[in-house]
Design an enzyme around this catalytic site. Structure first.
Site, PDB file in Angstrom:
ATOM      1  N   HIS A  32       0.844  -1.206   0.000  1.00  0.00           N
ATOM      2  CA  HIS A  32       0.000   0.000   0.000  1.00  0.00           C
ATOM      3  C   HIS A  32       0.882   1.261   0.000  1.00  0.00           C
ATOM      4  O   HIS A  32       0.584   2.238  -0.691  1.00  0.00           O
ATOM      5  CB  HIS A  32      -0.880   0.055   1.250  1.00  0.00           C
ATOM      6  N   GLN A 155      -9.524  -6.304 -10.768  1.00  0.00           N
ATOM      7  CA  GLN A 155     -10.143  -5.115 -10.151  1.00  0.00           C
ATOM      8  C   GLN A 155      -9.658  -3.835 -10.837  1.00  0.00           C
ATOM      9  O   GLN A 155     -10.450  -2.934 -11.153  1.00  0.00           O
ATOM     10  CB  GLN A 155      -9.790  -5.075  -8.664  1.00  0.00           C
ATOM     11  N   LEU A 186       2.665  -9.311  -1.471  1.00  0.00           N
ATOM     12  CA  LEU A 186       2.198  -8.773  -0.194  1.00  0.00           C
ATOM     13  C   LEU A 186       0.678  -8.623  -0.223  1.00  0.00           C
ATOM     14  O   LEU A 186       0.104  -8.168  -1.210  1.00  0.00           O
ATOM     15  CB  LEU A 186       2.847  -7.413   0.091  1.00  0.00           C
TER      16      LEU A 186
HETATM   17  O1  PAF Z   1      -8.472  -3.266  -3.234  1.00  0.00           O
HETATM   18  C1  PAF Z   1      -9.077  -2.899  -2.211  1.00  0.00           C
HETATM   19  O2  PAF Z   1      -8.499  -2.726  -1.134  1.00  0.00           O
HETATM   20  C2  PAF Z   1     -10.583  -2.661  -2.283  1.00  0.00           C
HETATM   21  O3  PAF Z   1     -11.187  -3.557  -3.155  1.00  0.00           O
HETATM   22  C3  PAF Z   1     -10.937  -1.204  -2.640  1.00  0.00           C
HETATM   23  C4  PAF Z   1     -10.476  -0.841  -4.035  1.00  0.00           C
HETATM   24  C5  PAF Z   1     -10.316  -0.258  -1.634  1.00  0.00           C
HETATM   25  C6  PAF Z   1     -12.461  -1.028  -2.579  1.00  0.00           C
HETATM   26  O4  PAF Z   1     -12.966  -1.320  -1.331  1.00  0.00           O
END
Ligand code: PAF
Length: 279
Positions: A32, A155, A186
């Protein structure tokens, strides 16, 4: 760095069309933080372009039997990591009643050909939940840029198409997957794994690498190769959902001469892991 919990606070802190946004479900790790660094890199002027990170575990994208209740909520350590890294200007951490003050009857429904395959086949409604919350967050943050990890390859594709089809004025950026030195992608869900399972978890990316190697070696019986790859993983104690070779641009079946991606999802014990490798 400001920590905001309400839509009203967020609206008064942000001018439309200027932020670089990283939506997350929290429980942040180095993967992240790399996306946050990427957001800072595409929006280097802190004064005019704040970096916003949302932390919200979105109930809409979990099936009833999935890990919504036990998904780790770690606001303090998330904020500490972001503060220490120094790139994030605003953390938006709404509670459920703030983001969904009434049951979310209006949903963003992505097209079946993209959203009902692979992850969508095994997690029905997942991408509707993701698109709905991300569209809503986009409306609240009104970013110029948004960054999503390639670890969630499908996604990223679904969200890119949503932005394009809905005409949202947002540039979507894909962030490379970060891996442990041993090669494990990760993921917040890795913490559900025992030390022994963490070592075993490398078998998933190994299976994807093997599929790509077979393709490179000239094998073209894709369905047989995928079936055998799943059998091998199952023999190692996994419950595979899919291991597959697809073309990158629309996740259709792999074809000669087109950039490929190998994608996989499988359960190790009670933990479901996903991974992918581009070629
Ligand atoms: O990838 C994620 O953490 C989630 O699917 C997101 C994009 C924050 C939507 O809740």
């Amino acid at each position: 760095m400001k920590l905001l919990h309400t839509v009203a606070e967020l609206r008064s802190a942000l001018a439309p069309g200027c932020a670089a946004f990283v939506p997350t479900m929290g429980n942040l790790h180095a993967g992240h933080l790399a996306l946050v660094a990427q957001a800072r890199a595409v929006a280097p002027d802190r004064q005019s372009s704040p970096v916003v990170v949302s932390l919200f575990v979105n109930r809409l994208q979990f099936l009833p039997h999935e890990d919504f209740d036990r998904y780790p909520r770690t606001l303090e350590s998330d904020c500490a990591q972001l503060r220490e890294q120094g790139h994030c200007d605003i953390v938006f951490a709404p509670d459920e009643a703030e983001l969904y003050p009434e049951p979310q009857g209006y949903k963003v429904q992505p097209p079946a050909e993209l959203a009902d395959i692979l992850e969508g086949q095994f997690r029905p409604g997942f991408f509707t939940g993701v698109c709905t919350v991300v569209h809503k967050l986009f409306n609240l943050v009104q970013p110029a840029h948004a960054v999503f990890g390639k670890k969630d390859y499908q996604q990223l594709m679904v969200l890119r198409r949503m932005v394009a089809q809905m005409g949202l004025p947002i540039q979507v950026h894909g962030g490379e997957t970060l891996r442990s030195p041993e090669g494990l992608a990760l993921s917040s869900r890795n913490q559900y794994l025992s030390a022994e399972q963490k070592a075993q978890a490398l078998q998933l990316s190994g299976a994807l690498r093997a599929l790509l190697a077979e393709w490179r070696a000239g094998l073209r019986d894709r369905e047989r190769m995928e079936g055998e790859a799943m059998d091998r993983l199952a023999a190692q104690g996994w419950q595979p959902d899919y291991l597959t070779l697809r073309r990158q641009h629309d996740l259709g079946p792999a074809r000669e001469g087109e950039p490929l991606v190998a994608l996989g999802a499988a359960k190790l014990g009670s933990t479901r892991l996903i991974d992918n490798l581009e070629a």
